[in-house]
Design an enzyme around this catalytic site. Structure first.
Site, PDB file in Angstrom:
ATOM      1  N   CYS A   1      -1.030 -11.191  -9.088  1.00  0.00           N
ATOM      2  CA  CYS A   1      -1.109 -11.257  -7.026  1.00  0.00           C
ATOM      3  C   CYS A   1       0.086 -12.359  -6.100  1.00  0.00           C
ATOM      4  CB  CYS A   1      -2.610 -11.728  -6.983  1.00  0.00           C
ATOM      5  SG  CYS A   1      -2.897 -12.858  -5.219  1.00  0.00           S
TER       6      CYS A   1
ATOM      7  N   CYS B   1       2.580  -7.761  -1.601  1.00  0.00           N
ATOM      8  CA  CYS B   1       1.219  -8.260  -1.296  1.00  0.00           C
ATOM      9  C   CYS B   1       0.464  -7.093  -2.368  1.00  0.00           C
ATOM     10  CB  CYS B   1       0.166  -7.990  -0.462  1.00  0.00           C
ATOM     11  SG  CYS B   1      -1.393  -7.992  -0.165  1.00  0.00           S
TER      12      CYS B   1
END
Length: 259
Positions: free
Chosen positions: A180, A70
């Site tokens: 992302c 992440c």
């Protein structure tokens, strides 16, 4: 050998997918904190708290290596997590340097969550390349919501992207960095609204390369057989329909990897 992947939601499956292509006969764990997603619009304090809880849970499973799959959690919490826990923790790094190393005269556009875009880690990365004038940043928080809802190539997604990109001179860019892990699901939608010459880059390959290096450094031995378990915010996924959904995400990511 037990290797865990942690993300705020399903985005980190794109990093797991990269691992599945090159690491065989390992015990894989994927932890999605979907009940608390998205992370990119939360406070730094909350992201650190949630990330810490996720690592503590994975340590109870006796994982040998943990990948923070992440970008937002990496940006906010990786330094503190490494200080607190002894297990090797590997984070994500947007492929900014890779994009700049292509030695093309055009600029690079990095898309990420608001917290990553504003974060010191990404700003420092760009500063180290001395290429501030060649890198632009754009926060696309709604893409994470679309991904978590399983909406990847709809008209709503494409209209959102067109609206967010309309203020940019897209012909000025040679590459788009997916900052992302959720954004890997949208390569077909991105391709539909961006000029053909723009290349897509992400940090997944580099992350798995670091995983392999850590395995070698620690002298970890491969498991006797492959296994993969999924967890959502502390609960193991056992329901067949939910497992099928996770596998369907992996199938989509395999297709997106070819774009």
């Amino acid at each position: 050998m037990k290797i865990a992947f942690f993300d705020s939601g399903i985005g980190g499956l794109s990093v797991l997918n990269e691992a599945l292509l090159s690491l065989k006969n390992e015990e894989f764990y994927f932890y999605a904190d979907s009940k608390n997603a998205p992370y990119g619009t939360k406070s730094k304090e909350m992201v650190l708290k949630l990330s810490t809880e996720a690592i503590e849970y994975l340590l109870k499973l006796a994982c040998d290596i943990i990948v923070v799959a992440c970008n937002t959690a990496t940006s906010v919490a990786i330094a503190e997590l490494r200080q607190r826990f002894c297990v090797p923790i590997i984070g994500m790094e947007p492929a900014v340097k890779v994009a700049l190393d292509l030695n093309e005269p055009a600029k690079t556009l990095v898309i990420a969550t608001p917290l990553t875009v504003k974060g010191k880690k990404l700003q420092d990365l760009i500063a180290r390349t001395n290429s501030d004038e060649k890198v632009d940043l754009l926060a696309l928080p709604k893409l994470v919501e679309f991904a978590q809802n399983g909406e990847f190539d709809s008209k709503n997604v494409k209209n959102y992207l067109k609206e967010e990109f309309k203020a940019l001179k897209l012909d000025d860019y040679s590459s788009l960095v997916l900052g992302c892990t959720h954004f890997n699901y949208f390569k077909d939608s991105l391709r539909a609204v961006l000029p053909e010459h723009i290349k897509f880059l992400d940090g997944n390959f580099g992350t798995i390369k670091r995983v392999k290096s850590e395995i070698s450094r620690l002298g970890l031995k491969s498991s006797e057989k492959f296994s993969l378990k999924f967890y959502v915010s502390g609960d193991e996924i056992c329901d067949k329909n939910e497992l099928d959904k996770m596998n369907s995400y992996l199938l989509r990511l395999k297709k997106m990897r070819e774009i």
